[in-house]
Design a protein around this motif. Structure first.
Motif, mmCIF file in Angstrom:
data_model
loop_
_atom_site.group_PDB
_atom_site.id
_atom_site.type_symbol
_atom_site.label_atom_id
_atom_site.label_comp_id
_atom_site.label_asym_id
_atom_site.label_seq_id
_atom_site.Cartn_x
_atom_site.Cartn_y
_atom_site.Cartn_z
ATOM 1 N N UNK A 132 0.835 -1.207 0.000
ATOM 2 C CA UNK A 132 0.000 0.000 0.000
ATOM 3 C C UNK A 132 0.866 1.252 0.000
ATOM 4 N N UNK A 133 1.945 1.245 0.754
ATOM 5 C CA UNK A 133 2.853 2.397 0.780
ATOM 6 C C UNK A 133 3.475 2.620 -0.591
ATOM 7 N N UNK A 134 3.853 1.539 -1.250
ATOM 8 C CA UNK A 134 4.456 1.658 -2.577
ATOM 9 C C UNK A 134 3.454 2.216 -3.576
ATOM 10 N N UNK A 135 2.195 1.747 -3.478
ATOM 11 C CA UNK A 135 1.163 2.271 -4.390
ATOM 12 C C UNK A 135 0.933 3.749 -4.121
ATOM 13 N N UNK A 136 0.984 4.171 -2.863
ATOM 14 C CA UNK A 136 0.808 5.578 -2.505
ATOM 15 C C UNK A 136 1.914 6.443 -3.057
ATOM 16 N N UNK A 137 3.128 5.954 -3.041
ATOM 17 C CA UNK A 137 4.266 6.710 -3.580
ATOM 18 C C UNK A 137 4.136 6.883 -5.079
ATOM 19 N N UNK A 138 3.642 5.859 -5.751
ATOM 20 C CA UNK A 138 3.478 5.922 -7.217
ATOM 21 C C UNK A 138 2.403 6.923 -7.595
ATOM 22 N N UNK A 139 1.324 6.988 -6.801
ATOM 23 C CA UNK A 139 0.220 7.910 -7.115
ATOM 24 C C UNK A 139 0.680 9.353 -6.989
ATOM 25 N N UNK A 140 1.540 9.628 -5.998
ATOM 26 C CA UNK A 140 2.032 11.005 -5.794
ATOM 27 C C UNK A 140 2.998 11.426 -6.883
ATOM 28 N N UNK A 141 3.694 10.501 -7.462
ATOM 29 C CA UNK A 141 4.755 10.833 -8.436
ATOM 30 C C UNK A 141 4.218 11.252 -9.758
#
Length: 141
Positions: A132-141
């Motif tokens: 979930x953290x990795x998906x969150x980082x991708x969405x912000x980028x």
């Protein structure tokens, strides 16, 4: 295993199966007729070659041969020991990246089933959080 060893291994299993089934005294011609009744059409030379380890039957012939000899096809084709067949995938080797990882895995192997289930659940939850953290980082980028 090279082909010559495979052929000799099959010949050994085949001859032992003939002996166990009480058919080791049959001529190649008599075996030809027996196998013919089980759908295996071969020549006496072929039977002789199987007995002597010069050739092996094709996979599609193994089942009929095993039926004629009252045994499992896998046992005739690959052998077996004490009822346990050796037909299996080789075990994958796991190499620890560090001494700490090795200690962790060895410790896990010593746990009781309930404790292993708890650790498994913990790893699943932590894995989901990490994903979930990795998906969150991708969405912000």
């Amino acid at each position: 295993m090279d082909i010559a060893r495979r052929r000799q291994g099959f010949a050994s299993r085949f001859n032992k199966a003939l002996e166990t089934s009480g058919r080791s005294g049959l001529s190649d011609g008599e075996l030809l007729k027996l196998f013919g009744r089980h759908g295996i059409a071969v020549t006496t030379k072929t039977v002789s070659n199987w007995r002597n380890g010069k050739h092996m039957p094709r996979l599609e012939q193994i089942e009929g041969l095993a039926e004629a000899l009252n045994m499992e096809a896998a046992e005739l084709a690959f052998g077996g020991k004490g009822g346990k067949l050796r037909v299996q995938e080789p075990r994958a080797a796991w190499h620890a990246n560090s001494p700490e990882e090795r200690t962790l895995v060895e410790g896990l192997a010593l746990l009781e089933p309930e404790e292993k289930a708890l650790v498994q659940e913990l790893v699943r939850v932590l894995g989901q959080r990490h994903a979930a953290k990795r998906r969150g980082r991708r969405k912000r980028a």
